[in-house]
Design a protein around this motif. Sequence first.
Motif, PDB file in Angstrom:
ATOM      1  N   GLU A 320       0.819  -1.222   0.000  1.00 56.90           N
ATOM      2  CA  GLU A 320       0.000   0.000   0.000  1.00 56.90           C
ATOM      3  C   GLU A 320       0.849   1.267   0.000  1.00 56.90           C
ATOM      4  O   GLU A 320       0.464   2.302  -0.529  1.00 56.90           O
ATOM      5  N   GLY A 323       1.841   4.010  -2.837  1.00 57.86           N
ATOM      6  CA  GLY A 323       1.047   5.156  -3.294  1.00 57.86           C
ATOM      7  C   GLY A 323       1.018   6.274  -2.267  1.00 57.86           C
ATOM      8  O   GLY A 323       0.248   7.215  -2.411  1.00 57.86           O
ATOM      9  N   CYS A 341       1.365   1.088  -7.287  1.00 56.73           N
ATOM     10  CA  CYS A 341       0.245   1.451  -6.415  1.00 56.73           C
ATOM     11  C   CYS A 341      -1.076   1.222  -7.142  1.00 56.73           C
ATOM     12  O   CYS A 341      -1.090   0.937  -8.340  1.00 56.73           O
ATOM     13  N   ARG A 345      -4.114   5.963  -7.510  1.00 56.22           N
ATOM     14  CA  ARG A 345      -3.020   6.666  -6.835  1.00 56.22           C
ATOM     15  C   ARG A 345      -1.845   6.938  -7.781  1.00 56.22           C
ATOM     16  O   ARG A 345      -0.868   7.566  -7.391  1.00 56.22           O
ATOM     17  N   ALA A 349       1.393   9.358  -7.195  1.00 53.14           N
ATOM     18  CA  ALA A 349       2.721   8.738  -7.142  1.00 53.14           C
ATOM     19  C   ALA A 349       3.664   9.423  -8.130  1.00 53.14           C
ATOM     20  O   ALA A 349       4.852   9.615  -7.841  1.00 53.14           O
TER      21      ALA A 349
END
Length: 366
Positions: A320, A323, A341, A345, A349
């Motif tokens: 997780e 991101g 990610c 996201r 990112a």
Amino acid sequence: QPELSGDFATLMGWADSLRRMKIRTNAETPLDARTARKFGAEGIGLSRTEHMFFDPDRILAVREMILAENEAGRRAALAKLEPFQKKDFVELFTIMSGLPVTIRLLDPPLHEFLPNTEAEMAEVAKATGTDQLKVNHRVVQLHEANPMLGHRGCRLGITYPEIYEMQARAIFSAVAEVSKTTGETVMPEVMIPLIVTKKELDILKAVIDRVAKEVMDSTGVTFEYMVGTMIELPRAALKADEIAETAEFFSYGTNDLTQTTFGLSRDDAGAFLPEYQRQGILEHDPFQTLDQDCVGELIAIATERGRKVRPNIKLGICGEHGGDPASISFCEKVGLDYVSCSPYRVPIARLAAAQAALDADTVKRD
Ligand code: PEP
Ligand code: MG
């Protein structure tokens, strides 16, 4: 379908001209893969194949496979699943058109695949011609007290190699088919989950290499591929030098690495984490923002040890944290090649990776 346009697209273009790290996505459905590409993903960093098996038209065969009492039973069920898997990979490779795609072999917490109700058990009994009491008994046998630390990931591949064999054949047959029909080079990265020893990886890589050769021989298509591993348990991080003798890439699975470093269940932490944050024991939820002190130290150690043995080892993150901007900044400092990610996201990112490159003075200069 979302699209980036106008000033936002211009801003993202500026960010892309600065960042060093690539941005990939975690995706297993065509919709996610397409969405992520529109947001600028440069490949798939994690495709969780277990998610492909919950479809109503597949779950019965998955249950038959898990509950089978012997290899012949498992192979019969796997034969039903293989065409679905091949189709999944053909779709992903086609959508990603030549970008790298990391496919992680099956990593199920076993209980998620077991039938729960009498009706589901009856369905398996009927499909396999087995007495229902036998099916019920097998479900009880397979029950685990702690599935997240149990018969998961590569442990399943070690005990039932025919599962990974089927998945490898589906991946490579899809590679051959897409290469033939599109003329594009497909570069799959086959990833093994939950590795803790080099020996596990050696055994499973041998299965994958054998299947790759068989597919090349039967289709007449030659292709390249990589075999690598998740680094998601502290032992694997500390043994990264040995593991890198076999692994061509590492992907840091920071969800499990956080869980096992803290000894904190991913599934149950919600009950007390807010209180820990309220009392100032933990500043952040470690499942959202990387614990740079210790989980980060394990990543830094694994990176250094892995690179010592294999200087060009490809390194990414797919938990997780891939991101989360603060965690992305850490990934830049430690020198990862990419972050992966969830699709929505990806834009964040891209921006965070550019900011991180500016902060670390690793801005791309080409
Ligand atoms: C992880 O453990 O960080 C990971 C990406 O794998 P999963 O979340 O599927 O366990
Ligand atoms: Mg994991």
